[in-house]
Design an enzyme around this catalytic site. Structure first.
Site, short mmCIF file in Angstrom:
data_model
loop_
_atom_site.label_atom_id
_atom_site.label_comp_id
_atom_site.label_asym_id
_atom_site.label_seq_id
_atom_site.Cartn_x
_atom_site.Cartn_y
_atom_site.Cartn_z
N ASP A 103 0.82 -1.22 0.00
CA ASP A 103 0.00 0.00 0.00
C ASP A 103 0.86 1.27 0.00
O ASP A 103 2.00 1.25 0.45
CB ASP A 103 -0.92 -0.02 1.24
CG ASP A 103 -2.05 0.97 1.12
OD1 ASP A 103 -2.45 1.29 -0.02
OD2 ASP A 103 -2.53 1.45 2.16
N HIS B 62 1.91 3.46 -9.00
CA HIS B 62 1.72 2.03 -9.30
C HIS B 62 2.85 1.51 -10.18
O HIS B 62 3.32 0.39 -10.00
CB HIS B 62 0.38 1.81 -10.00
CG HIS B 62 -0.81 2.13 -9.13
ND1 HIS B 62 -0.91 1.70 -7.82
CD2 HIS B 62 -1.94 2.84 -9.37
CE1 HIS B 62 -2.06 2.14 -7.31
NE2 HIS B 62 -2.69 2.83 -8.22
N SER C 264 -7.82 -5.49 -4.67
CA SER C 264 -8.88 -6.06 -3.82
C SER C 264 -10.24 -5.98 -4.51
O SER C 264 -10.40 -5.21 -5.49
CB SER C 264 -8.94 -5.29 -2.50
OG SER C 264 -9.47 -4.00 -2.71
N LEU D 175 9.61 -21.41 -3.91
CA LEU D 175 8.70 -20.45 -3.27
C LEU D 175 7.30 -20.50 -3.91
O LEU D 175 7.19 -20.52 -5.14
CB LEU D 175 9.29 -19.04 -3.42
CG LEU D 175 8.43 -17.88 -2.91
CD1 LEU D 175 8.42 -17.83 -1.39
CD2 LEU D 175 8.92 -16.55 -3.48
N ILE E 238 -6.43 -4.36 7.89
CA ILE E 238 -6.14 -5.50 7.02
C ILE E 238 -6.96 -5.51 5.73
O ILE E 238 -6.74 -6.35 4.86
CB ILE E 238 -6.21 -6.85 7.77
CG1 ILE E 238 -7.53 -7.03 8.47
CG2 ILE E 238 -5.06 -6.96 8.75
CD1 ILE E 238 -7.66 -8.36 9.18
C1 IPE Z 1 -5.48 -2.64 0.11
O1 IPE Z 1 -5.16 -1.32 -0.08
C2 IPE Z 1 -5.50 -3.39 -1.18
C3 IPE Z 1 -4.21 -3.53 -1.86
C4 IPE Z 1 -3.05 -3.13 -1.44
C5 IPE Z 1 -4.29 -4.22 -3.11
P1 IPE Z 1 -6.30 -0.19 -0.18
O2 IPE Z 1 -5.59 1.09 -0.37
O3 IPE Z 1 -7.29 -0.55 -1.21
O4 IPE Z 1 -6.97 -0.29 1.24
P2 IPE Z 1 -7.81 0.79 2.05
O5 IPE Z 1 -8.86 1.30 1.10
O6 IPE Z 1 -6.87 1.89 2.43
O7 IPE Z 1 -8.34 0.06 3.22
C1 IPE Z 2 -1.82 0.21 -3.18
O1 IPE Z 2 -1.61 1.58 -3.26
C2 IPE Z 2 -2.12 -0.42 -4.52
C3 IPE Z 2 -3.52 -0.81 -4.69
C4 IPE Z 2 -4.46 -0.71 -3.79
C5 IPE Z 2 -3.88 -1.36 -5.96
P1 IPE Z 2 -2.79 2.62 -3.24
O2 IPE Z 2 -3.23 2.89 -4.63
O3 IPE Z 2 -3.88 2.19 -2.33
O4 IPE Z 2 -2.05 3.88 -2.65
P2 IPE Z 2 -2.57 4.86 -1.52
O5 IPE Z 2 -2.93 4.02 -0.35
O6 IPE Z 2 -3.76 5.56 -2.08
O7 IPE Z 2 -1.41 5.76 -1.25
MG MG Z 3 -4.17 2.41 -0.33
#
Ligand code: IPE
Ligand code: IPE
Ligand code: MG
Length: 256
Positions: free
Chosen positions: A15, A32, A60, A126, A185
């Site tokens: 994240d 990304h 997700s 792995l 989580i």
């Molecule tokens: C969780 O991150 C999903 C992934 C890293 C793929 P999100 O950024 O979507 O989670 P929330 O919305 O902060 O809970």
């Molecule tokens: C995690 O990074 C990647 C995915 C959820 C796909 P985010 O895109 O959620 O990045 P933040 O949390 O907004 O910084």
């Molecule tokens: Mg995020």
């Protein structure tokens, strides 16, 4: 790693990509792109450290509600990873799988996933799993439905539900790492995380390094995991010298 690694299944919520980019006045998508280039380093480090299974949260069920351009970028980056890393995955005998609902992915990406999954299915290295279109609640619902369909009228047990999950061979999560500073989580591996060690780091995913990953594993390996029991040294002390004292404490507590 000098110490023995006891953490067999490590899961990571990757994240902080969007905030990483925004903090540099870039579009979220750039985060990304940079984040996806970190993945192969961490996979390699996990393998070097003796981790048996690495499960990475890439997309997700809730992420479907993000803007289409962002969702499409994430699809493209998954495809790029598959094309770029295929040879290395095979060379390192990594068993690759994707778990989640991939039905909305473009056909060429689905073909690449299926191809790599079948090419690596017998590998003993792995176990690398990408959670894509994945939701922990959905996985539990799918497991229950699969069981009740096959065994109408029968009662579920914990053991049977565990075996009905998407990839039961991965086992429980020993360590969950979340980058990006948030401490939640977010619907990841809910059932498998019942007794996971949790580690949250402020580092945003594009800045996450092999070194920090190794340091986290070293730190968590020294934690005592009790699984509801008491620590071994205390239990020895209790049985050898405290029996008489314990009896008295219990008697007075019971009002005798
Ligand atoms: C969780 O991150 C999903 C992934 C890293 C793929 P999100 O950024 O979507 O989670 P929330 O919305 O902060 O809970
Ligand atoms: C995690 O990074 C990647 C995915 C959820 C796909 P985010 O895109 O959620 O990045 P933040 O949390 O907004 O910084
Ligand atoms: Mg995020």
């Amino acid at each position: 790693m000098s110490e023995v690694n006891k953490l067999k299944h490590v899961a990571i919520i990757m994240d902080g990509n969007g905030r990483w980019a925004n903090g540099r006045s870039h579009a979220r998508i750039w985060g990304h792109v940079r984040g996806s280039s970190v993945v192969s380093n961490i996979v390699e480090e996990a393998d070097d450290l003796g981790v048996k299974a690495l499960t990475l949260y890439a997309f997700s069920t809730e992420n479907w509600s993000r803007p289409l351009a962002e969702v499409t970028t994430l699809f493209k980056l998954l495809k790029k990873f598959l094309l770029k890393e295929r040879k290395r995955i095979i060379k390192n005998q990594i068993r690759f799988k994707v778990m989640g609902d991939t039905s909305r992915l473009p056909q060429d990406t689905k073909d690449l996933i299926n191809g790599l999954e079948s090419e690596t299915s017998n590998f003993k290295g792995l176990k690398l799993t990408f959670a894509f279109g994945y939701g922990g609640r959905q996985e539990i619902v799918d497991a229950v439905n699969a069981f009740t369909e096959k065994n109408p009228g029968e009662k579920l047990t914990e053991d049977v539900l565990t075996k009905s999950l998407y990839n039961p061979e991965l086992g429980d999560v020993d360590l969950l790492i979340r980058t990006g500073g948030d401490q939640r989580i977010s619907n990841f591996l809910l059932w498998q995380m019942a007794y996971a060690e949790l580690y949250f780091t402020e580092t945003k995913w594009p800045d996450f390094t092999r070194k920090e990953f190794r340091q986290i594993l070293n730190k968590v390996n020294t934690r005592e995991r009790r699984f509801g029991q008491i620590c071994e040294s205390i239990s020895l002390l209790e049985t050898s010298s405290m029996a008489e004292k314990n009896k008295k404490i219990l008697e007075s507590a019971m009002g005798k």
